[in-house]
Design a protein around this motif. Sequence first.
Motif, mmCIF file in Angstrom:
data_model
loop_
_atom_site.group_PDB
_atom_site.id
_atom_site.type_symbol
_atom_site.label_atom_id
_atom_site.label_comp_id
_atom_site.label_asym_id
_atom_site.label_seq_id
_atom_site.Cartn_x
_atom_site.Cartn_y
_atom_site.Cartn_z
ATOM 1 N N SER A 7 -3.786 12.936 7.191
ATOM 2 C CA SER A 7 -2.327 12.996 7.308
ATOM 3 C C SER A 7 -1.680 11.790 6.632
ATOM 4 N N ARG A 8 -2.289 10.631 6.812
ATOM 5 C CA ARG A 8 -1.747 9.425 6.172
ATOM 6 C C ARG A 8 -1.837 9.546 4.653
ATOM 7 N N ASP A 9 -2.932 10.103 4.162
ATOM 8 C CA ASP A 9 -3.078 10.308 2.720
ATOM 9 C C ASP A 9 -2.009 11.264 2.202
ATOM 10 N N GLN A 10 -1.763 12.324 2.936
ATOM 11 C CA GLN A 10 -0.718 13.273 2.554
ATOM 12 C C GLN A 10 0.648 12.609 2.547
ATOM 13 N N LEU A 11 0.891 11.757 3.535
ATOM 14 C CA LEU A 11 2.167 11.046 3.604
ATOM 15 C C LEU A 11 2.322 10.094 2.418
ATOM 16 N N ILE A 12 1.273 9.382 2.079
ATOM 17 C CA ILE A 12 1.323 8.464 0.935
ATOM 18 C C ILE A 12 1.601 9.239 -0.349
ATOM 19 N N ARG A 13 0.915 10.361 -0.540
ATOM 20 C CA ARG A 13 1.148 11.173 -1.739
ATOM 21 C C ARG A 13 2.576 11.700 -1.778
ATOM 22 N N ALA A 14 3.107 12.096 -0.633
ATOM 23 C CA ALA A 14 4.494 12.573 -0.584
ATOM 24 C C ALA A 14 5.464 11.436 -0.881
ATOM 25 N N LEU A 15 5.175 10.243 -0.359
ATOM 26 C CA LEU A 15 6.027 9.080 -0.646
ATOM 27 C C LEU A 15 6.039 8.771 -2.140
ATOM 28 N N LEU A 16 4.904 8.929 -2.788
ATOM 29 C CA LEU A 16 4.820 8.642 -4.216
ATOM 30 C C LEU A 16 5.643 9.619 -5.051
ATOM 31 N N GLN A 17 5.982 10.763 -4.482
ATOM 32 C CA GLN A 17 6.807 11.741 -5.183
ATOM 33 C C GLN A 17 8.296 11.360 -5.147
ATOM 34 N N LEU A 18 8.671 10.476 -4.217
ATOM 35 C CA LEU A 18 10.072 10.067 -4.108
ATOM 36 C C LEU A 18 10.436 9.126 -5.249
ATOM 37 N N PRO A 19 11.696 9.137 -5.664
ATOM 38 C CA PRO A 19 12.142 8.133 -6.636
ATOM 39 C C PRO A 19 11.945 6.728 -6.054
ATOM 40 N N MET A 20 11.745 5.740 -6.917
ATOM 41 C CA MET A 20 11.393 4.394 -6.473
ATOM 42 C C MET A 20 12.401 3.818 -5.476
ATOM 43 N N TYR A 80 0.829 -1.203 0.000
ATOM 44 C CA TYR A 80 0.000 0.000 0.000
ATOM 45 C C TYR A 80 0.867 1.257 0.000
ATOM 46 N N VAL A 81 1.904 1.230 0.810
ATOM 47 C CA VAL A 81 2.780 2.397 0.877
ATOM 48 C C VAL A 81 3.563 2.546 -0.430
ATOM 49 N N LEU A 82 3.951 1.440 -1.031
ATOM 50 C CA LEU A 82 4.689 1.508 -2.295
ATOM 51 C C LEU A 82 3.811 1.991 -3.451
ATOM 52 N N ARG A 109 21.561 4.311 4.091
ATOM 53 C CA ARG A 109 21.493 5.476 4.989
ATOM 54 C C ARG A 109 21.401 6.780 4.195
ATOM 55 N N SER A 110 22.143 6.878 3.105
ATOM 56 C CA SER A 110 22.111 8.069 2.260
ATOM 57 C C SER A 110 20.727 8.257 1.644
ATOM 58 N N GLN A 111 20.168 7.188 1.067
ATOM 59 C CA GLN A 111 18.832 7.257 0.466
ATOM 60 C C GLN A 111 17.782 7.601 1.517
ATOM 61 N N LEU A 112 17.946 7.045 2.703
ATOM 62 C CA LEU A 112 17.007 7.292 3.793
ATOM 63 C C LEU A 112 17.055 8.763 4.218
ATOM 64 N N ALA A 113 18.236 9.305 4.392
ATOM 65 C CA ALA A 113 18.373 10.711 4.800
ATOM 66 C C ALA A 113 17.802 11.650 3.738
ATOM 67 N N ARG A 114 18.131 11.395 2.490
ATOM 68 C CA ARG A 114 17.612 12.243 1.411
ATOM 69 C C ARG A 114 16.097 12.121 1.291
ATOM 70 N N GLY A 115 15.605 10.899 1.427
ATOM 71 C CA GLY A 115 14.162 10.681 1.344
ATOM 72 C C GLY A 115 13.412 11.403 2.452
ATOM 73 N N LEU A 116 13.932 11.328 3.676
ATOM 74 C CA LEU A 116 13.281 12.016 4.791
ATOM 75 C C LEU A 116 13.325 13.524 4.608
ATOM 76 N N ASP A 117 14.430 14.050 4.081
ATOM 77 C CA ASP A 117 14.511 15.487 3.809
ATOM 78 C C ASP A 117 13.458 15.902 2.783
ATOM 79 N N LYS A 118 13.313 15.114 1.726
ATOM 80 C CA LYS A 118 12.310 15.434 0.700
ATOM 81 C C LYS A 118 10.898 15.349 1.269
ATOM 82 N N LEU A 119 10.650 14.337 2.108
ATOM 83 C CA LEU A 119 9.323 14.209 2.721
ATOM 84 C C LEU A 119 9.025 15.404 3.619
#
Length: 188
Positions: free
Chosen positions: A117-130, A42-44, A161-171
């Motif tokens: 909030s969960r919907d917003q988080l899912i939409r933001a996750l979908l904006q991240l590169p796969m 679901y999150v993916l 760790r790098s992907q995680l840090a960048r992903g959290l910054d983008k979120l």
Amino acid sequence: MRKQTFMDGADPAPPHKRAECPEVAFEDFVAHRSAALFRGAYVLTGSREAAEDLVQETLERACRRWRKVAAAESPEAYVRRIMVNLTNDRWRRFRRSKRLDLMGETFPADEYARLDSRDQLIRALLQLPMGMRTVVVLRYFHDMPDAEIAADLGISATTVRSQLARGLDKLRAQLPSPVRQQTEEVAP
């Protein structure tokens, strides 16, 4: 008289003979892990219907190769990898067919703030590169350590760790402040 099956509640093979009966092991795996697979799917995907399809296809492929999957060091990691690969394949096909503009789409608002909030988080996750999205999902939705994520995805722990840090910054940059506060409580 119909024979009782594992799905009826009967256990046709005692625990010491389960290795000889891969069908029972697969049914047991599905019974215990399908909910966690669905949450990750679901999150993916960002959609309940797409997540159900993804889990279905993942379990179908796992069933076809169950002897190999069951012999793996971690069958759950093997199945998660199938799911991630299928998601990547779907995403590539989708990107080739048309451009996704999620920011322009309107989603029906939920009457409950937590669901919104969960919907917003899912939409933001979908904006991240796969790849980045996959790392974030495995870390925070499956509670996997960096080393296990690295092993599952075939990348180094440093890359995780790098992907995680960048992903959290983008979120954090994409989310409004109430959702951002909730994610900051979760993030290290």
